[in-house]
Design a protein around this motif. Structure first.
Motif, PDB file in Angstrom:
ATOM      1  N   GLY A   1      20.057  28.090  48.895  1.00 42.62           N
ATOM      2  CA  GLY A   1      20.520  27.487  50.145  1.00 42.62           C
ATOM      3  C   GLY A   1      21.926  27.925  50.530  1.00 42.62           C
ATOM      4  O   GLY A   1      22.711  27.128  51.057  1.00 42.62           O
ATOM      5  N   ILE A   2      22.252  29.190  50.255  1.00 43.45           N
ATOM      6  CA  ILE A   2      23.561  29.739  50.617  1.00 43.45           C
ATOM      7  C   ILE A   2      23.342  31.037  51.382  1.00 43.45           C
ATOM      8  O   ILE A   2      22.228  31.544  51.468  1.00 43.45           O
ATOM      9  N   SER A   3      24.413  31.587  51.929  1.00 43.97           N
ATOM     10  CA  SER A   3      24.291  32.835  52.695  1.00 43.97           C
ATOM     11  C   SER A   3      24.184  34.036  51.759  1.00 43.97           C
ATOM     12  O   SER A   3      24.559  33.966  50.582  1.00 43.97           O
ATOM     13  N   VAL A   4      23.688  35.130  52.297  1.00 39.57           N
ATOM     14  CA  VAL A   4      23.584  36.370  51.530  1.00 39.57           C
ATOM     15  C   VAL A   4      24.985  36.830  51.125  1.00 39.57           C
ATOM     16  O   VAL A   4      25.198  37.295  50.003  1.00 39.57           O
ATOM     17  N   ARG A   5      25.937  36.671  52.012  1.00 44.66           N
ATOM     18  CA  ARG A   5      27.323  37.059  51.709  1.00 44.66           C
ATOM     19  C   ARG A   5      27.862  36.240  50.535  1.00 44.66           C
ATOM     20  O   ARG A   5      28.549  36.773  49.659  1.00 44.66           O
ATOM     21  N   ALA A   6      27.529  34.951  50.468  1.00 40.63           N
ATOM     22  CA  ALA A   6      27.966  34.118  49.345  1.00 40.63           C
ATOM     23  C   ALA A   6      27.319  34.600  48.044  1.00 40.63           C
ATOM     24  O   ALA A   6      27.974  34.626  46.989  1.00 40.63           O
ATOM     25  N   VAL A   7      26.062  34.996  48.126  1.00 38.33           N
ATOM     26  CA  VAL A   7      25.379  35.545  46.943  1.00 38.33           C
ATOM     27  C   VAL A   7      26.102  36.795  46.467  1.00 38.33           C
ATOM     28  O   VAL A   7      26.359  36.975  45.271  1.00 38.33           O
ATOM     29  N   GLU A   8      26.450  37.677  47.402  1.00 39.65           N
ATOM     30  CA  GLU A   8      27.164  38.906  47.052  1.00 39.65           C
ATOM     31  C   GLU A   8      28.496  38.595  46.382  1.00 39.65           C
ATOM     32  O   GLU A   8      28.877  39.233  45.396  1.00 39.65           O
ATOM     33  N   LYS A   9      29.223  37.599  46.898  1.00 37.77           N
ATOM     34  CA  LYS A   9      30.516  37.227  46.316  1.00 37.77           C
ATOM     35  C   LYS A   9      30.354  36.662  44.906  1.00 37.77           C
ATOM     36  O   LYS A   9      31.109  37.006  44.004  1.00 37.77           O
ATOM     37  N   HIS A  10      29.358  35.801  44.715  1.00 34.37           N
ATOM     38  CA  HIS A  10      29.116  35.235  43.387  1.00 34.37           C
ATOM     39  C   HIS A  10      28.725  36.342  42.395  1.00 34.37           C
ATOM     40  O   HIS A  10      29.174  36.334  41.242  1.00 34.37           O
ATOM     41  N   MET A  11      27.902  37.277  42.840  1.00 37.80           N
ATOM     42  CA  MET A  11      27.478  38.373  41.969  1.00 37.80           C
ATOM     43  C   MET A  11      28.667  39.245  41.599  1.00 37.80           C
ATOM     44  O   MET A  11      28.832  39.624  40.436  1.00 37.80           O
ATOM     45  N   ALA A  12      29.526  39.550  42.578  1.00 38.94           N
ATOM     46  CA  ALA A  12      30.719  40.356  42.304  1.00 38.94           C
ATOM     47  C   ALA A  12      31.638  39.634  41.328  1.00 38.94           C
ATOM     48  O   ALA A  12      32.200  40.252  40.409  1.00 38.94           O
ATOM     49  N   LYS A  13      31.782  38.317  41.506  1.00 38.26           N
ATOM     50  CA  LYS A  13      32.631  37.525  40.616  1.00 38.26           C
ATOM     51  C   LYS A  13      32.078  37.557  39.185  1.00 38.26           C
ATOM     52  O   LYS A  13      32.819  37.744  38.213  1.00 38.26           O
ATOM     53  N   ALA A  14      30.766  37.401  39.038  1.00 40.22           N
ATOM     54  CA  ALA A  14      30.136  37.416  37.715  1.00 40.22           C
ATOM     55  C   ALA A  14      30.288  38.779  37.046  1.00 40.22           C
ATOM     56  O   ALA A  14      30.646  38.867  35.865  1.00 40.22           O
ATOM     57  N   LEU A  15      30.062  39.828  37.799  1.00 41.30           N
ATOM     58  CA  LEU A  15      30.178  41.172  37.238  1.00 41.30           C
ATOM     59  C   LEU A  15      31.620  41.481  36.832  1.00 41.30           C
ATOM     60  O   LEU A  15      31.860  42.087  35.776  1.00 41.30           O
ATOM     61  N   ALA A  16      32.563  41.083  37.657  1.00 39.44           N
ATOM     62  CA  ALA A  16      33.969  41.324  37.334  1.00 39.44           C
ATOM     63  C   ALA A  16      34.357  40.573  36.059  1.00 39.44           C
ATOM     64  O   ALA A  16      35.027  41.128  35.170  1.00 39.44           O
ATOM     65  N   LYS A  17      33.943  39.323  35.938  1.00 40.07           N
ATOM     66  CA  LYS A  17      34.264  38.504  34.766  1.00 40.07           C
ATOM     67  C   LYS A  17      33.642  39.105  33.502  1.00 40.07           C
ATOM     68  O   LYS A  17      34.304  39.227  32.466  1.00 40.07           O
ATOM     69  N   LEU A  18      32.362  39.523  33.583  1.00 39.36           N
ATOM     70  CA  LEU A  18      31.706  40.133  32.428  1.00 39.36           C
ATOM     71  C   LEU A  18      32.334  41.486  32.087  1.00 39.36           C
ATOM     72  O   LEU A  18      32.517  41.810  30.907  1.00 39.36           O
ATOM     73  N   GLY A  19      32.679  42.245  33.106  1.00 38.21           N
ATOM     74  CA  GLY A  19      33.315  43.543  32.882  1.00 38.21           C
ATOM     75  C   GLY A  19      34.653  43.404  32.176  1.00 38.21           C
ATOM     76  O   GLY A  19      34.953  44.138  31.236  1.00 38.21           O
ATOM     77  N   ARG A  20      35.455  42.449  32.629  1.00 36.89           N
ATOM     78  CA  ARG A  20      36.769  42.213  31.983  1.00 36.89           C
ATOM     79  C   ARG A  20      36.589  41.779  30.533  1.00 36.89           C
ATOM     80  O   ARG A  20      37.288  42.245  29.642  1.00 36.89           O
ATOM     81  N   ALA A  21      35.618  40.893  30.293  1.00 39.35           N
ATOM     82  CA  ALA A  21      35.403  40.404  28.931  1.00 39.35           C
ATOM     83  C   ALA A  21      34.955  41.531  28.003  1.00 39.35           C
ATOM     84  O   ALA A  21      35.463  41.660  26.884  1.00 39.35           O
ATOM     85  N   LEU A  22      34.034  42.355  28.462  1.00 37.80           N
ATOM     86  CA  LEU A  22      33.557  43.460  27.630  1.00 37.80           C
ATOM     87  C   LEU A  22      34.639  44.517  27.433  1.00 37.80           C
ATOM     88  O   LEU A  22      34.746  45.111  26.361  1.00 37.80           O
ATOM     89  N   GLU A  23      35.452  44.726  28.448  1.00 36.87           N
ATOM     90  CA  GLU A  23      36.533  45.701  28.361  1.00 36.87           C
ATOM     91  C   GLU A  23      37.579  45.240  27.350  1.00 36.87           C
ATOM     92  O   GLU A  23      38.054  46.018  26.532  1.00 36.87           O
ATOM     93  N   SER A  24      37.952  43.977  27.413  1.00 39.83           N
ATOM     94  CA  SER A  24      38.977  43.459  26.487  1.00 39.83           C
ATOM     95  C   SER A  24      38.430  43.426  25.067  1.00 39.83           C
ATOM     96  O   SER A  24      39.159  43.612  24.103  1.00 39.83           O
ATOM     97  N   GLU A  25      37.115  43.220  24.903  1.00 41.31           N
ATOM     98  CA  GLU A  25      36.489  43.204  23.579  1.00 41.31           C
ATOM     99  C   GLU A  25      36.519  44.595  22.969  1.00 41.31           C
ATOM    100  O   GLU A  25      36.723  44.749  21.768  1.00 41.31           O
ATOM    101  N   GLY A  26      36.327  45.607  23.802  1.00 39.72           N
ATOM    102  CA  GLY A  26      36.274  46.987  23.292  1.00 39.72           C
ATOM    103  C   GLY A  26      37.639  47.604  23.077  1.00 39.72           C
ATOM    104  O   GLY A  26      37.764  48.611  22.389  1.00 39.72           O
ATOM    105  N   SER A  27      38.694  47.053  23.652  1.00 40.75           N
ATOM    106  CA  SER A  27      40.024  47.669  23.511  1.00 40.75           C
ATOM    107  C   SER A  27      40.685  47.207  22.217  1.00 40.75           C
ATOM    108  O   SER A  27      40.527  46.081  21.781  1.00 40.75           O
ATOM    109  N   PRO A  28      41.448  48.136  21.575  1.00 39.27           N
ATOM    110  CA  PRO A  28      42.118  47.785  20.319  1.00 39.27           C
ATOM    111  C   PRO A  28      43.246  46.789  20.589  1.00 39.27           C
ATOM    112  O   PRO A  28      43.922  46.850  21.599  1.00 39.27           O
ATOM    113  N   GLU A  29      43.491  45.882  19.647  1.00 38.79           N
ATOM    114  CA  GLU A  29      44.507  44.860  19.858  1.00 38.79           C
ATOM    115  C   GLU A  29      45.769  45.165  19.136  1.00 38.79           C
ATOM    116  O   GLU A  29      45.930  45.830  18.236  1.00 38.79           O
TER     117      GLU A  29
END
Length: 190
Positions: A162-190
């Protein structure tokens, strides 16, 4: 009134193709080989299969030669072709030929090169993704799961939530960015 031009008539019966069986089959082969290839080429992608099916028609004709005379050769030849094609489809379906993949040494060798360390790293990455998904807002997580896991279209997700297609796109981008950052920080040496 002028006499109509008489076109050469295609022989109807097998006996019209020659005096002996050998010449009859030679004439039939010469006359129908190309049209049969065209018939099969429109229905089968693989040129080798086209040739095999064409040969199958002639094999069936020769096997039939011991029977009575063939009165209408052209329709008979193409009826045999239709039957051979139907049998070919039936065999492919029974053997599920379209689901088979050819052996590729590169792909299959990769499966044997999976080390225990690689398995452990993969398991840790999955655990990280699951943890990140649980940390996301409910709506963002729902959008991600519907798109990434259930392969639904954005428009369909929008309707379900019950949301707009644009809202779906924003939520998907937010999820991908969050997962990308988490995987990137996991793979980088500390």
């Amino acid at each position: 009134m002028a006499d109509p031009v008489s076109l050469p008539r295609e022989p109807a019966a097998l006996a019209d193709y020659g005096d002996d069986r050998a010449s009859q089959w030679e004439h039939v082969s010469l006359l129908y080989r190309a049209p049969l290839r065209g018939f099969f080429a429109k229905r089968v992608r693989d040129p080798a299969e086209v040739e095999d099916l064409t040969q199958e028609v002639f094999l069936r004709l020769v096997r039939r030669a011991g029977g009575g005379p063939i009165e209408h050769v052209k329709p008979y030849v193409f009826q045999i072709a239709a039957n051979a094609l139907r049998d070919w489809h039936r065999r492919r379906q029974a053997r599920d030929m379209d689901a088979h993949e050819s052996y590729d040494e590169e792909i299959h060798q990769l499966a044997t090169e999976i080390s225990p360390e690689r398995v452990l790293l993969g398991e840790e990455a999955v655990e990280l993704v699951v943890a990140e998904l649980h940390a996301m807002p409910q709506r963002t997580r729902d959008v991600f799961v519907l798109r990434a896991m259930e392969n639904r279209r954005y428009q369909e997700i929008a309707g379900l939530l019950g949301i707009s297609v644009r809202a779906v796109e924003k939520h998907m981008a937010k999820a991908l960015a969050k997962l990308g950052r988490a995987l990137e920080s996991e793979g980088s040496p500390e």
